[in-house]
Scaffold this active site. Structure first.
Site, PDB file in Angstrom:
ATOM      1  N   TYR A  26      -2.605  -1.706   7.326  1.00 23.05           N
ATOM      2  CA  TYR A  26      -3.645  -2.696   7.606  1.00 23.05           C
ATOM      3  C   TYR A  26      -3.872  -2.852   9.107  1.00 23.05           C
ATOM      4  O   TYR A  26      -2.949  -2.666   9.914  1.00 23.05           O
ATOM      5  CB  TYR A  26      -3.243  -4.062   7.054  1.00 23.05           C
ATOM      6  CG  TYR A  26      -3.298  -4.142   5.557  1.00 23.05           C
ATOM      7  CD1 TYR A  26      -4.509  -4.117   4.892  1.00 23.05           C
ATOM      8  CD2 TYR A  26      -2.137  -4.259   4.820  1.00 23.05           C
ATOM      9  CE1 TYR A  26      -4.559  -4.201   3.519  1.00 23.05           C
ATOM     10  CE2 TYR A  26      -2.180  -4.341   3.442  1.00 23.05           C
ATOM     11  CZ  TYR A  26      -3.395  -4.318   2.799  1.00 23.05           C
ATOM     12  OH  TYR A  26      -3.445  -4.403   1.446  1.00 23.05           O
ATOM     13  N   ARG A  48       0.860  -1.196   0.000  1.00 19.54           N
ATOM     14  CA  ARG A  48       0.000   0.000   0.000  1.00 19.54           C
ATOM     15  C   ARG A  48       0.895   1.246   0.000  1.00 19.54           C
ATOM     16  O   ARG A  48       0.956   1.976   0.976  1.00 19.54           O
ATOM     17  CB  ARG A  48      -0.873  -0.043   1.233  1.00 19.54           C
ATOM     18  CG  ARG A  48      -2.260  -0.645   1.155  1.00 19.54           C
ATOM     19  CD  ARG A  48      -2.603  -1.580   0.109  1.00 19.54           C
ATOM     20  NE  ARG A  48      -3.907  -1.361  -0.475  1.00 19.54           N
ATOM     21  CZ  ARG A  48      -5.064  -1.570   0.135  1.00 19.54           C
ATOM     22  NH1 ARG A  48      -5.105  -1.977   1.360  1.00 19.54           N
ATOM     23  NH2 ARG A  48      -6.200  -1.360  -0.492  1.00 19.54           N
ATOM     24  N   SER A  54      -7.957  -1.666  -3.761  1.00 21.44           N
ATOM     25  CA  SER A  54      -8.636  -0.367  -3.642  1.00 21.44           C
ATOM     26  C   SER A  54      -9.656  -0.174  -4.752  1.00 21.44           C
ATOM     27  O   SER A  54     -10.785   0.239  -4.496  1.00 21.44           O
ATOM     28  CB  SER A  54      -7.627   0.776  -3.703  1.00 21.44           C
ATOM     29  OG  SER A  54      -6.843   0.783  -2.552  1.00 21.44           O
ATOM     30  N   ASP A  96      -3.345  -0.770  -7.600  1.00 19.20           N
ATOM     31  CA  ASP A  96      -3.904  -1.343  -6.371  1.00 19.20           C
ATOM     32  C   ASP A  96      -5.316  -1.904  -6.641  1.00 19.20           C
ATOM     33  O   ASP A  96      -6.308  -1.173  -6.608  1.00 19.20           O
ATOM     34  CB  ASP A  96      -3.933  -0.238  -5.311  1.00 19.20           C
ATOM     35  CG  ASP A  96      -4.387  -0.745  -3.957  1.00 19.20           C
ATOM     36  OD1 ASP A  96      -5.007  -1.827  -3.897  1.00 19.20           O
ATOM     37  OD2 ASP A  96      -4.122  -0.066  -2.962  1.00 19.20           O
ATOM     38  N   GLN A 122      -0.114   2.761  -6.023  1.00 24.03           N
ATOM     39  CA  GLN A 122      -1.527   3.148  -6.005  1.00 24.03           C
ATOM     40  C   GLN A 122      -2.261   2.861  -7.312  1.00 24.03           C
ATOM     41  O   GLN A 122      -3.399   2.404  -7.292  1.00 24.03           O
ATOM     42  CB  GLN A 122      -1.635   4.634  -5.677  1.00 24.03           C
ATOM     43  CG  GLN A 122      -2.305   4.859  -4.351  1.00 24.03           C
ATOM     44  CD  GLN A 122      -2.158   6.278  -3.853  1.00 24.03           C
ATOM     45  OE1 GLN A 122      -1.583   7.136  -4.527  1.00 24.03           O
ATOM     46  NE2 GLN A 122      -2.679   6.535  -2.679  1.00 24.03           N
TER      47      GLN A 122
HETATM   48  P1  NAD Z   1      -9.165  -3.816   4.682  1.00 19.97           P
HETATM   49  O1  NAD Z   1     -10.086  -4.133   3.555  1.00 19.97           O
HETATM   50  O2  NAD Z   1      -8.065  -4.760   5.006  1.00 19.97           O
HETATM   51  O3  NAD Z   1     -10.055  -3.608   6.019  1.00 19.97           O
HETATM   52  C1  NAD Z   1     -11.162  -2.742   6.020  1.00 19.97           C
HETATM   53  C2  NAD Z   1     -11.163  -1.898   7.268  1.00 19.97           C
HETATM   54  O4  NAD Z   1     -11.523  -2.699   8.401  1.00 19.97           O
HETATM   55  C3  NAD Z   1      -9.802  -1.263   7.633  1.00 19.97           C
HETATM   56  O5  NAD Z   1      -9.948   0.140   7.682  1.00 19.97           O
HETATM   57  C4  NAD Z   1      -9.488  -1.861   8.994  1.00 19.97           C
HETATM   58  O6  NAD Z   1      -8.777  -0.963   9.825  1.00 19.97           O
HETATM   59  C5  NAD Z   1     -10.870  -2.152   9.530  1.00 19.97           C
HETATM   60  N1  NAD Z   1     -10.927  -3.070  10.679  1.00 19.97           N
HETATM   61  C6  NAD Z   1     -10.233  -4.217  10.905  1.00 19.97           C
HETATM   62  N2  NAD Z   1     -10.572  -4.745  12.104  1.00 19.97           N
HETATM   63  C7  NAD Z   1     -11.524  -3.934  12.638  1.00 19.97           C
HETATM   64  C8  NAD Z   1     -12.270  -3.952  13.841  1.00 19.97           C
HETATM   65  N3  NAD Z   1     -12.115  -4.918  14.756  1.00 19.97           N
HETATM   66  N4  NAD Z   1     -13.160  -2.957  14.056  1.00 19.97           N
HETATM   67  C9  NAD Z   1     -13.320  -1.962  13.149  1.00 19.97           C
HETATM   68  N5  NAD Z   1     -12.659  -1.894  11.990  1.00 19.97           N
HETATM   69  C10 NAD Z   1     -11.766  -2.863  11.740  1.00 19.97           C
HETATM   70  O7  NAD Z   1      -8.516  -2.379   4.499  1.00 19.97           O
HETATM   71  P2  NAD Z   1      -8.412  -1.485   3.194  1.00 19.97           P
HETATM   72  O8  NAD Z   1      -9.734  -0.891   2.896  1.00 19.97           O
HETATM   73  O9  NAD Z   1      -7.786  -2.283   2.136  1.00 19.97           O
HETATM   74  O10 NAD Z   1      -7.457  -0.311   3.666  1.00 19.97           O
HETATM   75  C11 NAD Z   1      -6.517  -0.438   4.691  1.00 19.97           C
HETATM   76  C12 NAD Z   1      -5.740   0.855   4.828  1.00 19.97           C
HETATM   77  O11 NAD Z   1      -4.860   1.050   3.728  1.00 19.97           O
HETATM   78  C13 NAD Z   1      -6.557   2.105   4.898  1.00 19.97           C
HETATM   79  O12 NAD Z   1      -5.939   2.940   5.832  1.00 19.97           O
HETATM   80  C14 NAD Z   1      -6.422   2.718   3.550  1.00 19.97           C
HETATM   81  O13 NAD Z   1      -6.636   4.101   3.576  1.00 19.97           O
HETATM   82  C15 NAD Z   1      -4.992   2.363   3.268  1.00 19.97           C
HETATM   83  N6  NAD Z   1      -4.693   2.389   1.842  1.00 19.97           N
HETATM   84  C16 NAD Z   1      -3.534   2.982   1.429  1.00 19.97           C
HETATM   85  C17 NAD Z   1      -3.215   2.999   0.078  1.00 19.97           C
HETATM   86  C18 NAD Z   1      -1.965   3.649  -0.406  1.00 19.97           C
HETATM   87  O14 NAD Z   1      -1.356   4.395   0.314  1.00 19.97           O
HETATM   88  N7  NAD Z   1      -1.547   3.351  -1.605  1.00 19.97           N
HETATM   89  C19 NAD Z   1      -4.053   2.405  -0.848  1.00 19.97           C
HETATM   90  C20 NAD Z   1      -5.221   1.802  -0.388  1.00 19.97           C
HETATM   91  C21 NAD Z   1      -5.522   1.787   0.972  1.00 19.97           C
END
Ligand code: NAD
Length: 372
Positions: free
Chosen positions: A230, A119, A130, A127, A124
């Site tokens: 994550y 990530r 996303s 990804d 990006q």
């Molecule tokens: P994911 O699909 O793995 O999980 C979805 C969400 O569930 C996450 O926000 C996680 O914190 C949350 N979660 C896990 N356990 C939980 C609990 N017990 N209670 C409440 N929430 C809980 O995550 P994702 O959507 O793929 O994204 C993860 C992170 O990566 C985010 O911060 C996102 O902004 C970031 N991200 C960064 C980039 C980048 O920089 N290139 C790209 C995509 C996502």
């Protein structure tokens, strides 16, 4: 390079790994593209558009038999015999499924699982998690609206006033944030929870209210930061406090959308059956984590069920319900990934120091390169 685009054969998989737009760009870069007839039909990309873009239409065996095969999902046991030993496979290959990866290694493939990309800013544009989760979050809200017997916005009419729907979103990652934005656009009042403290600002910037579960120990605070963006499994005491707060919010809610995931592990249980039983009749719970065991133990993968008047939507693969846009974004992700593994002469290149390639390369020379 000879590049094959087979039709996806998994039930319900409507997406395709290349669109006429990306085919045109690959042909411009000097490649020969072989698209299986009907590969884009379910995503509303007709064969004629691929032909017009310069592709050759072919059958499954030929598309799978190319030196580079672009897929959405991992080849099925029926597809695998048509893939040639030594060829390169790019797709969403489920990198945490060790048995699945072994079948690819045994077939002698050099395989790249795009879900394993880091990530980072550089990654990006490729990804896939996303691009697909974004659409899933949007569709989850539309499904909730479909199964809900009321409307989302507040409406003042001569026949009386209708109250705005109350939506609770659990997990404010990519899918959750899009669900919040979509529900807000429809006029709902939205609350959301996430374990990562950074999520608060993102939820609030979309007009949602953050459900705060304060940390009581340094350990809780440290684990909540997660790794690589994550989440990590939270201590039981925090989960218990979250469950209590979530249960209270869910009782007031009309719609609950759960999206919480922890990579490589079963989804955390956030909504107990007692909470569902206490929800209002007519309310709707959409469990986006259902394929990984669900955030609610009552959700059934692939089905819409009812429990004491609450509709539980356990439909899987929501991006496949938006196949045109999901394919368009996925195909662009694939194209950006190919720029990393194909050099200027059109040959495969695997720079050992590239963090994206290193993370995505799951099989090579008969070996699984990733401990799932
Ligand atoms: P994911 O699909 O793995 O999980 C979805 C969400 O569930 C996450 O926000 C996680 O914190 C949350 N979660 C896990 N356990 C939980 C609990 N017990 N209670 C409440 N929430 C809980 O995550 P994702 O959507 O793929 O994204 C993860 C992170 O990566 C985010 O911060 C996102 O902004 C970031 N991200 C960064 C980039 C980048 O920089 N290139 C790209 C995509 C996502």
């Amino acid at each position: 390079m000879q590049i094959g685009i087979p039709r996806e054969t998994l039930p319900g998989e409507t997406r395709v790994a290349a669109t006429p737009e990306t085919v045109k760009k690959l042909i411009k870069a000097g490649h020969a593209i072989h698209v299986e007839r009907g590969a884009g039909t379910a995503a509303r990309f007709p064969d004629a558009d691929y032909e017009q873009a310069g592709a050759t239409l072919t059958d499954a065996a030929q598309a799978l038999g190319c030196a580079l095969v672009l897929k959405v999902r991992r080849p099925t046991p029926a597809e695998l015999p048509n893939v040639r030993q030594g060829s390169v496979l790019v797709g969403m290959l489920d990198p945490f499924d060790a048995d699945g990866l072994r079948t690819l290694a045994e077939a002698g493939l050099t395989a790249f699982a795009l879900e394993a990309a880091p990530r980072t800013t550089r990654a990006q544009s490729l990804d896939v998690l996303s691009s697909q989760a974004n659409l899933a979050g949007y569709k989850a809200v539309l499904l909730a609206a479909h199964y809900y017997g009321r409307i989302f916005p507040m409406l003042m009419t001569a026949a009386g006033t209708l109250k705005a729907a109350r939506v609770v979103v659990l997990g404010a990652g990519v899918a959750g944030l899009q669900a919040i934005a979509t529900a807000r656009r429809l006029g709902a009042v939205v609350e959301a929870s996430d374990v990562r403290p950074a999520a608060r600002e993102q939820v609030e910037s979309l007009g949602g209210k953050f459900i705060d579960v304060p940390f009581e120990t340094d350990e809780e605070r440290e684990i909540a930061q997660g790794t690589g963006g994550y989440a990590r499994p939270m201590p039981a005491a925090w989960m218990a406090r979250q469950a209590q707060l979530v249960a209270e919010r869910c009782k007031q809610a009309d719609i609950v959308i759960t999206t919480a995931l922890i990579p490589g592990r079963p989804a955390p249980t956030l909504i107990q059956p007692e909470t569902v039983a206490a929800m209002k009749p007519g309310s709707v719970l959409v469990d986006l984590a259902v394929e990984r065991g669900g955030n609610c133990p009552l959700s059934v993968a692939g089905e819409v069920t009812e429990h004491q008047g609450v509709t539980l939507v356990g439909l899987t693969n929501l991006p496949a319900l938006l196949p045109t846009d999901a394919s368009a974004l996925y195909a662009r992700n694939v194209l950006d990934f190919l720029k990393l593994i194909i050099d200027g002469e059109g040959n495969l290149t695997l720079p050992a120091d590239d963090d994206i390639i290193k993370a995505c390369l799951v099989c090579k020379d008969g070996q699984v390169l990733r401990s799932a």
